[in-house]
Design a protein around this motif. Structure first.
Motif: not given
Length: 350
Positions: A32-37, A68-69, A90-91
């Motif tokens: 999930t930390r990789d927003a683009q993927a 960002a997601i 946080a979510a």
């Protein structure tokens, strides 16, 4: 069928429960930390027919990617939280559409209240997710292991904990990897609770075995009117989960649209090489978004009748076949090698 009438919740504009159409969920397997993927996978799953998507939020790096997601998410997003109540808060602050927590691993009542308050302030529902792997030790001792009663009692404790802090915007899942246990737990939950039920067999298996287990468990419950949203959990590409979920809903008569494919099992009367032909037809139809029935039949016993009942059909003979459109023969004595292309020409041209 008569569906259980549960309370309705709103997940990012998608109604769940209260007689709303049963929705299909899946879960991203990207970090999930990789927003683009994660967004790229979400778009692919949305195109496959996914209604609601879940993402794992195991740490603050994942939580930091949520804004960002959420800014580009093509469907409602559920944040999957374990252990750390700060991740759930946080979510919620990042704008997710729902939060999923497990009973017993969020912590003290104050932490439960903090999560509930953060979700309530933003109108975000919470899915209480119970499964056999997360049952409290006391319940395992009380019931001698994971049972339907233990799963439901665990769920009841968490729902009551949320109610105690004024939060009732809840959905519930009570999953097991054992199909019989899953069905028993959901039956009991449907009798005891009025919240919408997220139905699935957890850790169901690979794309073959998991599909069988999920079809039996989820299908049995849906045919009894139990279930408001489903996830088919497979050790496979998440797109396979979505495809399977949609197929289960169609088989239960709960989702219209898409191609309904009918083919016979073959027998000693079959005179054409039906198995590869049926597979090729199904593959060619897989991306077609039309509400039609297509039949591929192997012989003269049931073939013409089934083909006539379909919108489009093949009825095989010895090395050839006939093509049907809405019950009418449009071509006869078509060579076996030309049946696939001939059928697709009719479908695509009509």
């Amino acid at each position: 069928m008569k569906r259980d009438m549960t309370r309705q919740i709103d997940v990012g504009g998608v109604a769940v429960g209260g007689g709303a159409p049963v929705t299909v969920q899946s879960m991203c397997n990207t970090p999930t930390r990789d927003a683009q993927a994660t967004l790229e996978q979400m778009r692919r799953l949305r195109a496959a027919g996914c209604d609601i998507i879940r993402v794992a939020v195991p740490d603050m790096d994942a939580a930091a990617a949520l804004p960002a997601i959420m800014a580009q998410a093509p469907m409602p997003v559920v944040a999957d939280i374990h252990f750390d109540h700060r991740l759930a808060i946080a979510a919620a602050e990042a704008g997710v559409d729902a939060v999923r927590i497990n009973p017993g691993n969020i912590g003290s009542p104050d932490r439960v209240r903090a999560v509930a308050d953060a979700c309530k302030a933003r109108g975000i529902p919470i899915r209480v997710g119970v499964n056999t792997g997360s049952l409290e030790k006391g319940l395992l001792a009380k019931y001698g292991g994971p049972t339907a009663e233990a799963l439901v009692e665990s769920a009841e404790g968490e729902i009551e904990a949320l109610r105690a802090v004024g939060f009732e915007n809840v959905a519930l899942s009570v999953k097991a990897s054992d199909v019989g246990l899953t069905v028993a737990a959901y039956r009991l939950a449907s009798e005891r609770f009025d919240c919408p039920l997220h139905v699935g067999v957890t850790e169901a298996g690979t794309s073959y075995g998991g599909l069988v287990n999920s079809a039996v468990g989820i299908g049995a419950l849906l045919m009894e009117g139990i279930g408001d949203t489903i996830r088919v959990s497979l050790t496979a590409d998440p797109a396979e989960e979505v495809k399977a979920g949609l197929a289960i809903l169609r088989a239960c008569g709960l989702r219209k649209g898409g191609v309904r494919f009918v083919s016979c099992p073959t027998c000693g009367r079959t005179k054409i090489d039906l198995i590869p032909l049926a597979q090729q037809v199904e593959q060619r139809l897989s991306g077609l978004d039309r509400d039609i029935t297509v039949a591929v039949m192997g012989c003269e016993v049931n073939g013409p009748g089934e083909a006539r009942e379909a919108d489009f059909g093949i009825a095989g003979g010895k090395g050839f076949g006939s093509l049907f459109v809405k019950g009418r023969v449009v071509r006869t004595k078509v060579p076996e090698a030309e049946l696939l292309d001939g059928l697709m020409e009719l479908i695509e041209g009509t």
